[in-house]
Design a protein around this motif. Structure first.
Motif, mmCIF file in Angstrom:
data_model
loop_
_atom_site.group_PDB
_atom_site.id
_atom_site.type_symbol
_atom_site.label_atom_id
_atom_site.label_comp_id
_atom_site.label_asym_id
_atom_site.label_seq_id
_atom_site.Cartn_x
_atom_site.Cartn_y
_atom_site.Cartn_z
ATOM 1 N N LEU A 3 36.416 26.374 41.287
ATOM 2 C CA LEU A 3 35.999 26.975 42.560
ATOM 3 C C LEU A 3 36.851 28.215 42.847
ATOM 4 O O LEU A 3 36.342 29.265 43.263
ATOM 5 N N ARG A 4 38.154 28.118 42.566
ATOM 6 C CA ARG A 4 39.043 29.273 42.769
ATOM 7 C C ARG A 4 38.609 30.436 41.881
ATOM 8 O O ARG A 4 38.520 31.581 42.344
ATOM 9 N N ALA A 5 38.310 30.126 40.621
ATOM 10 C CA ALA A 5 37.882 31.183 39.693
ATOM 11 C C ALA A 5 36.580 31.814 40.187
ATOM 12 O O ALA A 5 36.438 33.049 40.198
ATOM 13 N N LEU A 7 35.387 31.929 43.291
ATOM 14 C CA LEU A 7 35.617 32.745 44.498
ATOM 15 C C LEU A 7 36.346 34.040 44.154
ATOM 16 O O LEU A 7 36.084 35.092 44.735
ATOM 17 N N LEU A 8 37.263 33.946 43.164
ATOM 18 C CA LEU A 8 38.005 35.147 42.777
ATOM 19 C C LEU A 8 37.066 36.181 42.146
ATOM 20 O O LEU A 8 37.179 37.375 42.420
ATOM 21 N N VAL A 9 36.126 35.711 41.324
ATOM 22 C CA VAL A 9 35.158 36.642 40.735
ATOM 23 C C VAL A 9 34.349 37.311 41.850
ATOM 24 O O VAL A 9 34.166 38.535 41.866
ATOM 25 N N THR A 63 31.119 39.455 52.454
ATOM 26 C CA THR A 63 31.392 38.655 51.256
ATOM 27 C C THR A 63 32.897 38.602 51.001
ATOM 28 O O THR A 63 33.448 37.574 50.605
ATOM 29 N N MET A 64 33.553 39.740 51.233
ATOM 30 C CA MET A 64 34.997 39.827 51.045
ATOM 31 C C MET A 64 35.720 38.832 51.959
ATOM 32 O O MET A 64 36.614 38.111 51.526
ATOM 33 N N LEU A 65 35.296 38.803 53.221
ATOM 34 C CA LEU A 65 35.944 37.910 54.183
ATOM 35 C C LEU A 65 35.705 36.446 53.794
ATOM 36 O O LEU A 65 36.653 35.651 53.746
ATOM 37 N N SER A 67 34.848 35.082 50.836
ATOM 38 C CA SER A 67 35.528 34.658 49.611
ATOM 39 C C SER A 67 37.042 34.660 49.821
ATOM 40 O O SER A 67 37.755 33.791 49.302
ATOM 41 N N GLY A 68 37.546 35.613 50.616
ATOM 42 C CA GLY A 68 38.987 35.686 50.898
ATOM 43 C C GLY A 68 39.459 34.451 51.641
ATOM 44 O O GLY A 68 40.486 33.858 51.298
ATOM 45 N N LEU A 69 38.685 34.025 52.640
ATOM 46 C CA LEU A 69 39.077 32.837 53.400
ATOM 47 C C LEU A 69 39.024 31.594 52.505
ATOM 48 O O LEU A 69 39.890 30.724 52.582
ATOM 49 N N GLY A 70 38.014 31.539 51.625
ATOM 50 C CA GLY A 70 37.911 30.419 50.681
ATOM 51 C C GLY A 70 39.130 30.375 49.755
ATOM 52 O O GLY A 70 39.752 29.321 49.571
ATOM 53 N N ILE A 98 39.864 46.846 60.206
ATOM 54 C CA ILE A 98 39.746 48.286 60.501
ATOM 55 C C ILE A 98 38.564 48.877 59.728
ATOM 56 O O ILE A 98 37.805 49.700 60.259
ATOM 57 N N LEU A 99 38.380 48.422 58.464
ATOM 58 C CA LEU A 99 37.250 48.930 57.667
ATOM 59 C C LEU A 99 35.925 48.637 58.360
ATOM 60 O O LEU A 99 35.044 49.497 58.442
ATOM 61 N N VAL A 100 35.777 47.399 58.888
ATOM 62 C CA VAL A 100 34.528 47.035 59.569
ATOM 63 C C VAL A 100 34.351 47.917 60.812
ATOM 64 O O VAL A 100 33.254 48.435 61.065
ATOM 65 N N THR A 155 44.814 49.606 49.725
ATOM 66 C CA THR A 155 45.929 48.818 50.267
ATOM 67 C C THR A 155 45.618 47.325 50.197
ATOM 68 O O THR A 155 46.459 46.519 49.788
ATOM 69 N N ALA A 156 44.398 46.947 50.593
ATOM 70 C CA ALA A 156 44.024 45.526 50.563
ATOM 71 C C ALA A 156 44.028 45.009 49.125
ATOM 72 O O ALA A 156 44.413 43.866 48.863
ATOM 73 N N LEU A 157 43.622 45.869 48.192
ATOM 74 C CA LEU A 157 43.623 45.475 46.769
ATOM 75 C C LEU A 157 45.063 45.234 46.282
ATOM 76 O O LEU A 157 45.358 44.218 45.642
HETATM 77 C C1 HEM Z 1 39.126 45.092 51.784
HETATM 78 C C2 HEM Z 1 39.532 43.846 51.755
HETATM 79 C C3 HEM Z 1 40.096 43.134 50.554
HETATM 80 C C4 HEM Z 1 40.292 43.561 49.259
HETATM 81 C C5 HEM Z 1 39.988 44.941 48.653
HETATM 82 C C6 HEM Z 1 40.848 42.444 48.540
HETATM 83 C C7 HEM Z 1 41.174 42.470 47.202
HETATM 84 C C8 HEM Z 1 41.791 41.449 46.510
HETATM 85 C C9 HEM Z 1 42.192 41.509 45.123
HETATM 86 C C10 HEM Z 1 41.971 42.702 44.179
HETATM 87 C C11 HEM Z 1 42.795 40.338 44.818
HETATM 88 C C12 HEM Z 1 43.491 40.086 43.491
HETATM 89 C C13 HEM Z 1 43.282 38.911 42.776
HETATM 90 C C14 HEM Z 1 44.129 38.860 41.507
HETATM 91 O O1 HEM Z 1 45.326 39.157 41.535
HETATM 92 O O2 HEM Z 1 43.547 38.540 40.488
HETATM 93 C C15 HEM Z 1 42.766 39.505 46.017
HETATM 94 C C16 HEM Z 1 43.294 38.220 46.116
HETATM 95 C C17 HEM Z 1 43.252 37.449 47.262
HETATM 96 N N1 HEM Z 1 42.660 37.785 48.473
HETATM 97 FE FE1 HEM Z 1 41.776 39.556 48.929
HETATM 98 N N2 HEM Z 1 40.983 41.383 49.392
HETATM 99 C C18 HEM Z 1 40.531 41.757 50.638
HETATM 100 C C19 HEM Z 1 40.472 40.982 51.778
HETATM 101 C C20 HEM Z 1 40.889 39.677 51.865
HETATM 102 C C21 HEM Z 1 40.817 38.864 53.047
HETATM 103 C C22 HEM Z 1 40.228 39.318 54.369
HETATM 104 C C23 HEM Z 1 41.363 37.646 52.732
HETATM 105 C C24 HEM Z 1 41.561 36.438 53.573
HETATM 106 C C25 HEM Z 1 41.534 36.376 54.851
HETATM 107 C C26 HEM Z 1 41.776 37.706 51.346
HETATM 108 C C27 HEM Z 1 42.398 36.669 50.654
HETATM 109 C C28 HEM Z 1 42.837 36.723 49.351
HETATM 110 C C29 HEM Z 1 43.598 35.666 48.681
HETATM 111 C C30 HEM Z 1 44.004 34.343 49.289
HETATM 112 C C31 HEM Z 1 43.857 36.115 47.373
HETATM 113 C C32 HEM Z 1 44.619 35.370 46.263
HETATM 114 C C33 HEM Z 1 43.648 34.680 45.363
HETATM 115 C C34 HEM Z 1 44.270 33.832 44.279
HETATM 116 O O3 HEM Z 1 45.480 33.904 44.030
HETATM 117 O O4 HEM Z 1 43.495 33.093 43.656
HETATM 118 N N3 HEM Z 1 41.460 38.950 50.844
HETATM 119 N N4 HEM Z 1 42.152 40.218 47.028
#
Ligand code: HEM
Length: 196
Positions: A3-5, A7-9, A63-65, A67-70, A98-100, A155-157
């Protein structure tokens, strides 16, 4: 783990598809380099591309939000307080918020004003007096905001990679500074060699 993989994809795909500010900046810089005065065909075509991009972008942001929360739930054991106390996570969701809001501002306020001016530009008549400078002013505001969006996505990346690997905070700050320089460069001129 699977599931983590998954969501990460999804999260990484959304990151990739959120490169829109980069390509919109390339398009408007190419328009400036093209140099022709405001005209129906060139400018209607460019505005259609830019206008139709907004809805796509809202969907990728959602989708970002999701999957990020997941991912957050899975990797942080459901410790939601970290969303407010871990600087890496705070930077990520604030950047997304801010992007939204910037995209909403462009889509619901700036773009409709450009559209109403563009509607007065007809294919078979000269451009009415005074329209071009008004469109130019709105476009430069949109372009500035696009540069800020590119910086926020980068920055978020950078913080996303930190959310996975927990690397040094100062390295992250250094990378964010480089992201700012790069966003500035893409804002100013087309980048024929990608990085410059
Ligand atoms: C513009 C917004 C965002 C971008 C561009 C972004 C991008 C990324 C990227 C590139 C990774 C890297 C994964 C890796 O190292 O392989 C990541 C991981 C992660 N992101 Fe985001 N993200 C964004 C917003 C969010 C939001 C809003 C949340 C949660 C509220 C979130 C939660 C996470 C978490 C928990 C990970 C770690 C995943 C893991 O270790 O399996 N992200 N994000």
């Amino acid at each position: 783990m699977e599931l983590r993989a998954f969501l990460l994809v999804v999260h990484l795909l959304s990151t990739l598809l959120m490169a829109a500010p980069f390509y919109m900046l390339v398009i408007v810089n190419e328009r400036a380099r093209f140099g022709a005065p405001l005209g129906y065909f060139t400018d209607r075509y460019m505005e259609n591309i830019i206008r139709n991009n907004a809805v796509r972008c809202f969907i990728f942001q959602g989708t970002m939000l999701a999957s990020g929360l997941g991912l957050f739930y899975i990797t942080r054991g459901g410790n939601w307080v970290l969303l407010l106390t871990d600087p890496t996570m705070v930077i990520k969701w604030v950047a997304l918020a801010i992007l939204v809001s910037l995209l909403s501002h462009i889509h619901f306020s700036v773009q409709p004003r450009i559209e109403s001016l563009m509607n007065q530009v007809k294919p078979d008549a000269p451009v009415p007096e005074g329209i071009a400078p008004q469109i130019k002013a709105l476009r430069s505001r949109r372009k500035r905001l696009s540069g800020i969006c590119l910086f926020l996505v980068l920055t978020a990346l950078i913080m996303g990679v930190r959310a996975t690997f927990f690397y040094n905070f100062y390295l992250a700050l250094g990378l964010v500074a480089i992201a700012a320089l790069y966003a500035w460069r893409v804002y100013r001129k087309p980048v024929p060699l990608g990085w410059m």
